[in-house]
Design an enzyme around this catalytic site. Sequence first.
Site, short mmCIF file in Angstrom:
data_model
loop_
_atom_site.label_atom_id
_atom_site.label_comp_id
_atom_site.label_asym_id
_atom_site.label_seq_id
_atom_site.Cartn_x
_atom_site.Cartn_y
_atom_site.Cartn_z
N LEU A 462 0.97 -1.17 0.01
CA LEU A 462 0.10 -0.15 -0.02
C LEU A 462 0.79 1.27 -0.21
O LEU A 462 0.43 2.32 -0.52
CB LEU A 462 -0.86 -0.06 1.23
CG LEU A 462 -1.91 -1.03 1.26
CD1 LEU A 462 -2.74 -1.23 2.64
CD2 LEU A 462 -2.99 -1.04 0.24
N GLY A 463 2.00 1.19 0.81
CA GLY A 463 2.75 2.43 0.94
C GLY A 463 3.85 2.09 1.48
O GLY A 463 4.11 0.91 2.12
N ARG A 464 5.00 3.05 1.51
CA ARG A 464 6.21 2.71 2.19
C ARG A 464 6.56 4.09 2.83
O ARG A 464 6.35 5.22 2.22
CB ARG A 464 7.37 2.24 1.29
CG ARG A 464 8.75 2.26 1.78
CD ARG A 464 9.67 1.51 0.99
NE ARG A 464 11.01 1.29 1.43
CZ ARG A 464 11.79 0.69 0.66
NH1 ARG A 464 11.80 0.36 -0.70
NH2 ARG A 464 12.98 0.31 1.45
N GLY A 466 9.64 5.75 5.89
CA GLY A 466 11.17 5.90 6.06
C GLY A 466 11.56 4.70 6.51
O GLY A 466 12.68 4.04 6.04
N PHE A 467 11.01 3.86 7.49
CA PHE A 467 11.33 2.58 8.02
C PHE A 467 10.40 1.40 8.21
O PHE A 467 10.48 0.60 8.93
CB PHE A 467 12.01 2.87 9.41
CG PHE A 467 13.01 3.82 9.45
CD1 PHE A 467 14.37 3.65 9.25
CD2 PHE A 467 12.74 5.16 9.91
CE1 PHE A 467 15.47 4.65 9.18
CE2 PHE A 467 13.89 6.14 10.09
CZ PHE A 467 15.07 5.86 9.77
N SER A 468 9.34 1.77 7.40
CA SER A 468 8.16 0.73 7.54
C SER A 468 7.48 0.44 6.27
O SER A 468 7.44 1.38 5.07
CB SER A 468 7.08 1.11 8.42
OG SER A 468 6.50 2.47 8.13
N GLU A 469 6.87 -0.57 5.93
CA GLU A 469 5.82 -0.87 4.82
C GLU A 469 4.61 -1.17 5.20
O GLU A 469 4.72 -1.87 6.02
CB GLU A 469 6.56 -2.02 3.96
CG GLU A 469 8.13 -1.45 3.24
CD GLU A 469 8.74 -2.67 2.56
OE1 GLU A 469 9.38 -2.42 1.73
OE2 GLU A 469 8.20 -3.80 2.64
N LYS A 485 1.41 -3.37 9.00
CA LYS A 485 2.65 -2.36 9.16
C LYS A 485 4.14 -3.10 9.59
O LYS A 485 4.03 -3.53 10.69
CB LYS A 485 2.45 -1.13 9.80
CG LYS A 485 3.26 -0.08 9.77
CD LYS A 485 2.83 0.99 10.66
CE LYS A 485 3.84 2.45 10.33
NZ LYS A 485 3.36 3.51 11.22
N ASP A 586 -0.07 14.52 16.41
CA ASP A 586 0.53 14.49 15.15
C ASP A 586 -0.82 14.50 14.37
O ASP A 586 -0.80 13.75 13.46
CB ASP A 586 1.25 13.09 15.00
CG ASP A 586 2.10 13.45 13.72
OD1 ASP A 586 2.31 14.42 13.08
OD2 ASP A 586 2.57 12.30 13.29
#
Length: 766
Positions: A462-464, A466-469, A485, A586
Amino acid sequence: MSVQSSSGSLEGPPSWSRLSTSPTPGSAAAARSLLNHTPPSGRPREGAMDELHSLDPRRQELLEARFTGVATGSTGSTGSCSVGAKASTNNESSNHSFGSLGSLSDKESETPEKKQSESSRGRKRKAESQNESSQGKSIGGRGHKISDYFEYQGGNGSSPVRGIPPAIRSPQNSHSHSTPSSSVRPNSPSPTALAFGDHPVVQPKQLSFKITQTDLTMLKLAALESTKNQDLEKKEGRIDDLLRANCDLRRQIDDQQKLLEKYKERLNKCISMSKKLLIEKSTQEKLSSREKSMQDRLRLGHFTTVRHGASFTEQWTDGFAFQNLVKQQEWVNQQREDIERQRKLLGKRKPPTANNSQAPATNSEAKQRKTKAVNGAENDPFVRPNLPQLLTLAEYHEQEEIFKLRLGHLKKEEAEIQAELERLERVRNLHIRELKRINNEDNSQFKDHPTLNERYLLLHLLGRGGFSEVYKAFDLYEQRYAAVKIHQLNKSWRDEKKENYHKHACREYRIHKELDHPRIVKLYDYFSLDTDTFCTVLEYCEGNDLDFYLKQHKLMSEKEARSIVMQIVNALRYLNEIKPPIIHYDLKPGNILLVDGTACGEIKITDFGLSKIMDDDSYGVDGMDLTSQGAGTYWYLPPECFVVGKEPPKISNKVDVWSVGVIFFQCLYGRKPFGHNQSQQDILQENTILKATEVQFPVKPVVSSEAKAFIRRCLAYRKEDRFDVHQLANDPYLLPHMRRSNSSGNLHMSGLTATPTPPSSSIITY
């Protein structure tokens, strides 16, 4: 009343002569067993040996002679020594002095065996009495009894045989009875043991007696026996029933177990088939998305690698669709220029009016005469162009109307081209996003549909970050889609940095796991793959986030924006009503998911990575310390988060209220209120948020005054003047079915006009 003992019957005094002078095989065997018996320890008692050696030699000799006579009598010989005669002389006195320790076999109930033994014993006693009478003079002359030479612990002057346990003396000990007065000291040594120190010593058993008195009759016993038999039959019947029921239950359990195994096997087959179908569907979707992406590369554009010096950068190149629109726009511009030029020429051919018809002619004639005077000749050798022929007034208006229509048509075409260009830009954004996603998916190690934790089947990326997919996955246990995730730590990081990142992720998991609200994305599961990889399983939403929607549509209507803000505030109120309260910290369009992908549907808040827990230890009257200053998205943070001092700034839930105001402003106007075209670094260096003392509203689009007042309450510079979450949730602008009608404070509720409220009313008016 009956008194029983294990040693035999003790109703009368024992017959000492039976043991000493009556030579029977039983008495001899009893004597041998007494002499050869050893205690359980296997060695003679030391006390008995010492007492034996301490005896007078004369007494020891008499004791040996006495037992020697017993052994001789048991062999059946008629001769006897003098010591044996002495022992038989004192037989009667020894029997009378024995007391209650003698045998009671003479008083027992008559049985064939006992009658025979008693008759034989009686005949022996008669013979022995004759011998005693014949030798009475020689024995009686001494004047002493043999018992005078022994001091036995059981009583003074008693016979040594009295120390022998009744179990040894009486051959019918297993069938005899004893009186309650009979007792044996368990630790008293016997003279036999003292006399023969080299033989094992008998350890007498402690006897126990039980006195029972009952009035039961045979009828009662028969009734009790019958009752017991009936109870026993009932119990046996009950046991049989239970055994049959147990067998039935075991058979049912076996059947159910087989059925369960069958269902498990069927479920495993269904899961396997589901996995197969899902993988096939995902593979087809991947192929179709790549084919579509290749087609869109030509139509919408693609990235090309361009070299700049020693480095290479990716540069975007538009496709033929954009090129055609650009050409159409150039043609429209060229047509507009031609029309403007023709309009100017038409203006020169405009016919003169009746009032101004003479003036232009006079002027022209004057110019011609002046020219001729200067040249000095009337004949001009140069060919002059003919002046444009003047049009009639009708022709002029006709041409002018044509030019206006052409300009209007070109303007319409230009608007259509611009609309198509904007649409293509939105499609191009999707195309660029898909290109990046495909590139990231091809470079991912989870691209081949693995099953994580034996439960979650990964479908596509689905998306990527900085340090996760983030992968779209299918939960095989719950039969639902989920978003997995995958957090991947950099292997080159130090262990301390890895530990901090993992601690931060675990903290987010603990916070998010306890939340349960329809406007907050649910967290289902958390597990680790290896030391550098762990996963969180979240609720899956089909639509995109609000940030992507705003990039596509720039802005939205006030009703749609108000609906989104109402849902956000509802979720924030839940976060502040639970214990302990939570600050999201956030909030931004990227963390607000549109469930249906449209602005008129439901929203869900996600990403609690920077959340703050307002527990009693860290939260005070002024708020809690901001320990992570510098984190977050600067466009959506209030001014107090940028204050630098000796102590960290204090924050509260008013941080989220400021973020709500910025999001609402961006939804209405399509731009951020502060630092719109600035980067986060520029905002930090130029103190953009610290200087944001007042919000400025653009002229267009038109927004209601109530919405502007609501935004001002959210974006108050001083946090003391800013609403908190609870006040914001009760704001009149967000109350359902309520609108402000005019500045006097009238409210419309469901089509009904309410009366103006006084200033002291609980409803706040602006």
